[in-house]
Design a protein around this motif. Structure first.
Motif, mmCIF file in Angstrom:
data_model
loop_
_atom_site.group_PDB
_atom_site.id
_atom_site.type_symbol
_atom_site.label_atom_id
_atom_site.label_comp_id
_atom_site.label_asym_id
_atom_site.label_seq_id
_atom_site.Cartn_x
_atom_site.Cartn_y
_atom_site.Cartn_z
ATOM 1 N N THR A 296 -1.818 0.949 6.813
ATOM 2 C CA THR A 296 -1.168 1.212 5.932
ATOM 3 C C THR A 296 -0.064 2.840 6.336
ATOM 4 O O THR A 296 0.458 3.349 6.356
ATOM 5 C CB THR A 296 -1.875 2.226 4.894
ATOM 6 O OG1 THR A 296 -3.096 3.207 6.093
ATOM 7 C CG2 THR A 296 -2.744 1.522 4.856
ATOM 8 N N PRO B 287 -5.922 4.870 1.334
ATOM 9 C CA PRO B 287 -6.029 3.802 1.000
ATOM 10 C C PRO B 287 -7.375 2.488 0.715
ATOM 11 O O PRO B 287 -7.103 2.125 -0.238
ATOM 12 C CB PRO B 287 -5.350 2.733 2.140
ATOM 13 C CG PRO B 287 -5.657 3.955 3.989
ATOM 14 C CD PRO B 287 -6.165 5.095 3.095
ATOM 15 N N GLN C 126 0.791 -0.921 -0.063
ATOM 16 C CA GLN C 126 -0.050 -0.119 0.096
ATOM 17 C C GLN C 126 1.001 1.433 -0.264
ATOM 18 O O GLN C 126 0.937 2.714 -0.758
ATOM 19 C CB GLN C 126 -0.499 0.047 1.365
ATOM 20 C CG GLN C 126 -1.570 1.351 1.901
ATOM 21 C CD GLN C 126 -2.676 1.024 0.074
ATOM 22 O OE1 GLN C 126 -3.135 0.199 -0.297
ATOM 23 N NE2 GLN C 126 -3.285 2.562 -0.337
#
Ligand code: CP
Length: 304
Positions: free
Chosen positions: A164, A264, A133
């Motif tokens: 993330t 994300p 990510q």
């Protein structure tokens, strides 16, 4: 020696730059990559739900001319009979060239990597890391802003459980003149190891605050995150905190004209759908970028 991607810091900035350049070339000249992974197979082992990461890896491998196999539900595999991560990885090593794994337990992809001689990619382990990510985020920032340095980055939402964010802070801390504004309720602040081992150790400027409005005019990248329901022990606590931040158009009145809004995904309630029409909303472009940078990563780890 084989190379894995378990933590974003497994890659140097030069390696990341190299992959970003390959991803740009894939966007421009996809036909040059159609057969790069002919006769190669990727095992995609997902012990946790996913839409973007799993399907972008599948799409990436298919666009490289390779094949994929695996499971998206551990209960449909022999994991349900008690098979260990190590044994599952060793078995998939018999059939494939590279393994991508998502797991609710922190460190599970690392365990897999220690037990096989093919590359292993961490596709998210618990609330720990999500390095692919981060590659997606860096490629997106580069595409949106043209640079990875001289940026004020605000991370907003669940900074405690949001893996993330942990990987993004680790990666961006290695670029010049990066300032973080870390916006969360007190209960969801970044973990101590990110504060001490990454931010303080590297003398990175950062502010911890509960207010998005107070700093909105200073921000270049606004990285929104959802409150991670699946990591809470207490449902009432989740319900109390889940709507701590909801980005609506009125909150962007004083924001920069060239702000980039990232997320994300999946989104729950933290960005109003009205924001999707704003050209600064980059989160679906970000999702699309995930395939190109994962193609570049596969090529790198397979030495192609
Ligand atoms: N960003 C991300 O990891 O999304 P998925 O959970 O859908 O893979």
């Amino acid at each position: 020696m084989k190379k894995d991607l378990i933590d974003i810091l497994d890659l140097t900035n030069n390696e990341i730059d190299e992959m970003i350049n390959v991803a740009f070339d894939i966007v421009e000249n996809p036909q040059n990559y159609y057969e790069k992974c002919k006769n190669k197979k990727m095992a995609i082992l997902f012990y946790e739900p996913s839409t973007r990461t799993r399907l972008s890896f599948e799409s990436a491998m298919l666009d490289l001319g390779g094949n994929v196999l695996g499971f998206s539900e551990a209960g449909s595999s022999s994991v349900s009979k008690g098979e260990s991560v190590a044994d599952t990885a060793k078995t998939l090593e018999c059939f494939t060239d590279i393994i991508t794994m998502r797991h609710p337990k922190e460190g599970a992809p690392f365990v897999a990597s220690q037990n096989v001689n093919i590359p292993v990619i961490n596709a998210g382990d618990g609330s720990h890391n999500h390095p692919t990510q981060t590659l997606t985020d860096l490629f997106t920032i580069k595409r949106e802003k043209g640079r990875l340095d001289n940026l004020t980055i605000a991370c907003c939402g669940d900074l405690k459980f949001g893996r993330t964010v942990h990987s993004l802070i680790s990666a961006m801390s290695r670029y010049e003149n990066i300032k973080f504004i870390l916006i969360s309720p007190n209960e969801l602040k970044i973990p101590e190891h990110i504060r001490s081992e990454i931010l303080l150790k590297n003398n990175i400027e950062f502010i911890e605050t509960a207010s998005l409005e107070k700093y909105i005019s200073e921000i270049d990248i606004l990285y929104m995150t959802r409150v991670q329901r699946e990591r809470f022990f207490n449902e009432e606590e989740y319900i109390r905190l889940k709507d701590s931040y909801i980005l609506t158009p009125d909150k962007l009145i004083t924001a920069k004209k060239d702000l980039s809004i990232l997320h994300p995904l999946p989104r729950v309630n933290e960005i109003s759908v009205e924001i999707d029409k704003d050209s600064r909303a980059a989160y679906f472009r970000q999702a699309k970028n995930g395939k190109f940078i994962r193609m570049a990563l596969i090529l790198k780890l397979l030495g192609l």
